[in-house]
Write a protein that holds these residues in place. Structure first.
Motif, PDB file in Angstrom:
ATOM      1  N   GLN A 277      60.795  98.298  24.500  1.00 38.63           N
ATOM      2  CA  GLN A 277      60.667  99.422  23.799  1.00 38.63           C
ATOM      3  C   GLN A 277      61.511 100.294  25.257  1.00 38.63           C
ATOM      4  N   SER A 278      61.009  99.890  26.007  1.00 39.55           N
ATOM      5  CA  SER A 278      61.747 100.989  27.804  1.00 39.55           C
ATOM      6  C   SER A 278      62.389  99.683  28.987  1.00 39.55           C
ATOM      7  N   PRO A 279      62.716 100.183  29.488  1.00 41.01           N
ATOM      8  CA  PRO A 279      63.390  99.350  30.963  1.00 41.01           C
ATOM      9  C   PRO A 279      61.859  98.899  31.750  1.00 41.01           C
ATOM     10  N   GLN A 280      60.742 100.239  32.073  1.00 44.44           N
ATOM     11  CA  GLN A 280      59.487  99.300  31.934  1.00 44.44           C
ATOM     12  C   GLN A 280      59.246  98.349  31.903  1.00 44.44           C
ATOM     13  N   GLN A 281      58.806  97.852  30.330  1.00 45.71           N
ATOM     14  CA  GLN A 281      58.211  96.764  29.776  1.00 45.71           C
ATOM     15  C   GLN A 281      59.821  95.857  30.098  1.00 45.71           C
ATOM     16  N   ALA A 282      60.629  95.615  30.319  1.00 41.42           N
ATOM     17  CA  ALA A 282      61.320  94.854  30.403  1.00 41.42           C
ATOM     18  C   ALA A 282      61.399  94.676  31.910  1.00 41.42           C
ATOM     19  N   MET A 283      61.620  95.060  33.067  1.00 40.62           N
ATOM     20  CA  MET A 283      61.055  94.520  34.239  1.00 40.62           C
ATOM     21  C   MET A 283      59.330  93.909  33.874  1.00 40.62           C
ATOM     22  N   GLU A 284      58.898  93.768  33.161  1.00 37.88           N
ATOM     23  CA  GLU A 284      57.790  93.661  33.039  1.00 37.88           C
ATOM     24  C   GLU A 284      57.427  92.240  32.517  1.00 37.88           C
ATOM     25  N   TRP A 285      58.760  92.303  31.607  1.00 43.52           N
ATOM     26  CA  TRP A 285      59.117  90.324  30.664  1.00 43.52           C
ATOM     27  C   TRP A 285      59.390  89.794  32.409  1.00 43.52           C
ATOM     28  N   LEU A 286      60.601  89.983  32.637  1.00 46.23           N
ATOM     29  CA  LEU A 286      61.158  89.383  33.658  1.00 46.23           C
ATOM     30  C   LEU A 286      59.967  88.653  34.192  1.00 46.23           C
ATOM     31  N   GLN A 287      59.229  89.379  34.546  1.00 47.01           N
ATOM     32  CA  GLN A 287      57.805  89.072  36.040  1.00 47.01           C
ATOM     33  C   GLN A 287      57.275  87.717  35.604  1.00 47.01           C
ATOM     34  N   ARG A 288      57.345  87.849  34.185  1.00 49.27           N
ATOM     35  CA  ARG A 288      56.564  86.482  33.565  1.00 49.27           C
ATOM     36  C   ARG A 288      56.774  85.350  33.696  1.00 49.27           C
ATOM     37  N   PRO A 289      55.403  84.581  33.784  1.00 50.80           N
ATOM     38  CA  PRO A 289      56.226  83.347  34.625  1.00 50.80           C
ATOM     39  C   PRO A 289      56.524  82.589  33.064  1.00 50.80           C
ATOM     40  N   ARG A 290      57.461  81.722  34.023  1.00 46.42           N
ATOM     41  CA  ARG A 290      58.077  80.718  32.233  1.00 46.42           C
ATOM     42  C   ARG A 290      57.418  79.712  32.142  1.00 46.42           C
ATOM     43  N   ARG A 291      57.324  78.820  31.243  1.00 50.54           N
ATOM     44  CA  ARG A 291      57.079  77.953  30.494  1.00 50.54           C
ATOM     45  C   ARG A 291      57.818  76.725  30.578  1.00 50.54           C
TER      46      ARG A 291
END
Length: 251
Positions: free
Chosen positions: A237-251
């Motif tokens: 719902q927010s740009p901050q959450q989008a940045m956090e999503w980008l930083q998550r490691p991918r399996r």
């Protein structure tokens, strides 16, 4: 975030805010928007304008530009672009995030009538509602063309110039303005034009909510067009959450 290459499908203020965050963080990203709005904020990223040519064209673009992540921050009613993004990312196995602000929720005193689309909104207009505020932008005005002899419309658009409006000039008054809009100004507008009904998309967000508050205070009914239904996808719902999503490691 080495080797990350983001395609940001923009067009909203939240997309612009996210573009600034990506730029500040040094994330490689391309900002894409449809180009329907001529008056716009310039993001601090490389920009492309226009459609991709459907799902096949988007797939080709994602491959050619080595895109690793797609963030869909288009308007909640840009259903075709969002559906194309879902299909293209599914085909390539790319991570896709939809950044979508929550829809407005009716509050005590609101007089909403929910409809699924603009055609239904036009059919819903009460013959007694003579002066209607169409707070829907340019693209979907054609649905109301057949009502020009029964209603007087007030239209608010972002750009002065653009495609010819599909309504007889004698049937509407045009306001050119960009949000955010203040409650006091919306109350004044509704009173000045003697508005007795509003047609609105459930866009969510704060920039254009004041008209809903004003309608509540004045007891004006709102024909609320609900958002298109899309396939399930990862959302924030927010740009901050989008940045956090980008930083998550991918399996």
């Amino acid at each position: 975030m080495a080797m990350t290459q983001v395609l940001l499908l923009g067009g909203t203020f939240d997309a612009y805010m996210l573009s600034a965050m990506l730029h500040e963080a040094g994330v490689a990203a391309i900002y894409s928007y449809a180009g329907a709005t001529r008056t716009r904020r310039t993001p601090p990223l490389p920009v492309r304008v226009g459609g991709f040519g459907g799902v096949r064209g988007l797939v080709d673009y994602l491959i050619a530009h080595q895109i690793t992540h797609v963030i869909d921050a288009t308007h909640p009613f840009a259903a075709q672009m969002s559906a194309n993004a879902i299909a293209a990312c599914s085909r390539l196995g790319l991570p896709l995030l939809s950044m979508e602000r929550p829809p407005w929720q009716a509050q005590p005193g609101d007089r909403w009538q929910h409809v699924p689309d603009m055609a239904a909104a036009a059919k819903t207009l009460n013959p007694l509602s003579r002066r209607v505020f169409l707070a829907i932008g340019r693209k979907q005005l054609a649905a109301f063309a057949g009502l020009a002899d029964r209603h007087r419309f007030v239209l608010r658009v972002i750009d002065q110039e653009g495609d010819a409006l599909p309504l007889p000039p004698s049937s509407y008054e045009l306001i050119v303005a960009r949000g955010p809009f203040r409650l006091a100004d919306e109350l004044a507008l509704l009173g000045q034009y003697r508005i007795d009904c509003i047609v609105s998309k459930n866009a969510g967000g704060a920039d254009t909510y004041a008209k809903i508050e004003a309608a509540r205070q004045l007891g004006i009914p709102v024909v609320m067009v609900d958002r298109p239904v899309l396939e399930p996808r990862t959302q924030c719902q927010s740009p901050q959450q989008a940045m956090e999503w980008l930083q998550r490691p991918r399996r």
